[in-house]
Design an enzyme around this catalytic site. Structure first.
Site, mmCIF file in Angstrom:
data_model
loop_
_atom_site.group_PDB
_atom_site.id
_atom_site.type_symbol
_atom_site.label_atom_id
_atom_site.label_comp_id
_atom_site.label_asym_id
_atom_site.label_seq_id
_atom_site.Cartn_x
_atom_site.Cartn_y
_atom_site.Cartn_z
ATOM 1 N N ARG A 1 -7.031 28.226 36.152
ATOM 2 C CA ARG A 1 -7.993 28.998 35.344
ATOM 3 C C ARG A 1 -8.058 28.447 33.968
ATOM 4 N NH1 ARG A 1 -4.623 34.088 36.510
ATOM 5 N NH2 ARG A 1 -3.047 32.291 36.440
ATOM 6 N N SER B 1 -3.846 38.517 39.197
ATOM 7 C CA SER B 1 -3.387 39.536 40.129
ATOM 8 C C SER B 1 -2.674 40.707 39.363
ATOM 9 C CB SER B 1 -2.509 39.111 41.310
ATOM 10 O OG SER B 1 -3.297 38.070 41.996
ATOM 11 N N LYS C 1 10.114 38.700 46.481
ATOM 12 C CA LYS C 1 9.205 39.437 45.680
ATOM 13 C C LYS C 1 8.901 40.735 46.460
ATOM 14 C CE LYS C 1 6.386 35.831 43.129
ATOM 15 N NZ LYS C 1 4.981 35.325 43.020
ATOM 16 N N HIS D 1 -9.503 33.613 42.606
ATOM 17 C CA HIS D 1 -9.025 33.003 43.692
ATOM 18 C C HIS D 1 -10.517 32.977 44.710
ATOM 19 C CE1 HIS D 1 -5.034 35.119 43.136
ATOM 20 N NE2 HIS D 1 -4.785 33.941 42.807
HETATM 21 O O1 PNS Z 1 -0.363 32.782 44.007
HETATM 22 P P1 PNS Z 1 1.005 31.773 43.658
HETATM 23 O O2 PNS Z 1 1.975 32.980 43.398
HETATM 24 O O3 PNS Z 1 0.599 31.251 42.468
HETATM 25 O O4 PNS Z 1 1.372 30.790 44.900
HETATM 26 C C1 PNS Z 1 2.557 29.906 44.836
HETATM 27 C C2 PNS Z 1 2.543 29.356 45.936
HETATM 28 C C3 PNS Z 1 2.531 30.324 47.031
HETATM 29 C C4 PNS Z 1 1.538 28.327 46.388
HETATM 30 C C5 PNS Z 1 4.129 28.673 45.911
HETATM 31 O O5 PNS Z 1 5.028 29.489 45.433
HETATM 32 C C6 PNS Z 1 4.535 27.962 47.257
HETATM 33 O O6 PNS Z 1 3.803 26.880 47.637
HETATM 34 N N1 PNS Z 1 5.389 28.602 47.731
HETATM 35 C C7 PNS Z 1 5.866 28.301 49.135
HETATM 36 C C8 PNS Z 1 7.348 27.382 49.237
HETATM 37 C C9 PNS Z 1 7.326 26.126 48.517
HETATM 38 O O7 PNS Z 1 6.466 25.132 49.458
HETATM 39 N N2 PNS Z 1 7.787 25.607 47.614
HETATM 40 C C10 PNS Z 1 7.952 24.318 47.151
HETATM 41 C C11 PNS Z 1 6.334 23.789 46.583
HETATM 42 S S1 PNS Z 1 6.622 24.031 44.891
#
Ligand code: PNS
Length: 163
Positions: free
Chosen positions: A92, A130, A42, A18
């Site tokens: 990645r 993570s 979560k 990240h």
């Molecule tokens: O670090 P991560 O868990 O891979 O991040 C995922 C994240 C936070 C980018 C994704 O879950 C997200 O955008 N969540 C917010 C809710 C949302 O916008 N959902 C619709 C888009 S897929």
């Protein structure tokens, strides 16, 4: 024209993969807002405030145009509130691609004015996640090469034996 991007994620915790993406995005955009998702579904190891503090320490050297905030709800709404036309995500490996493609299309459907920009994580951090860092730290392993120094210290403290 001012180019603004958000870099959303769970960052529980931030890894060196990240951090590498954030470092490179910081050179591409005039303002980069790193967003820590407050996800009620979560149960994270670190609170949003703890994650913001860890990430802020790690990215401080990138310059004042990089901010770290928490956010709730949709990433596209967070982007709109931040005045961002871009969402930065890291890849990645090919295994990341399918889920990221789906998210990018969903976000573009929700908000056609916002584009997702993918950066390939540095090769040496391609294996880092993570959850892996948390597992290694939980069992007393060395996480120094996987996560920023601030996060390594926080993981050691969180999993330090009692007493
Ligand atoms: O670090 P991560 O868990 O891979 O991040 C995922 C994240 C936070 C980018 C994704 O879950 C997200 O955008 N969540 C917010 C809710 C949302 O916008 N959902 C619709 C888009 S897929």
């Amino acid at each position: 024209m001012t180019r603004v991007a958000v870099f959303p994620g769970s960052f529980d915790p931030m890894t060196n993969a990240h951090l590498d993406v954030a470092r490179r995005a910081a050179t591409l955009f005039d303002r980069l807002v790193i967003g820590v998702l407050n996800n009620p579904k979560k149960s994270p190891l670190f609170s949003v405030d703890e994650r913001i503090a860890q990430i802020s320490g790690a990215v401080a050297e990138f310059g004042p145009h990089v901010e770290v905030v928490g956010f709730d709800g949709l990433t596209v709404d967070f982007a709109a509130r931040s005045g961002a036309a871009f969402i930065v995500r890291g890849l990645r490996a090919v295994s990341d691609f399918e889920a990221e493609l789906q998210m990018a299309h969903t976000n573009r459907k929700l908000q056609p004015g916002v584009d997702t920009v993918f950066l390939m994580s540095a090769l040496e951090f391609g294996y880092v996640s993570s959850s892996l860092a948390k597992e290694v730290a939980q069992f007393g392993g060395e996480v120094g090469g996987m996560v920023p120094a601030q996060v390594a210290a926080a993981l050691r403290a969180r999993f330090a034996p009692p007493g």
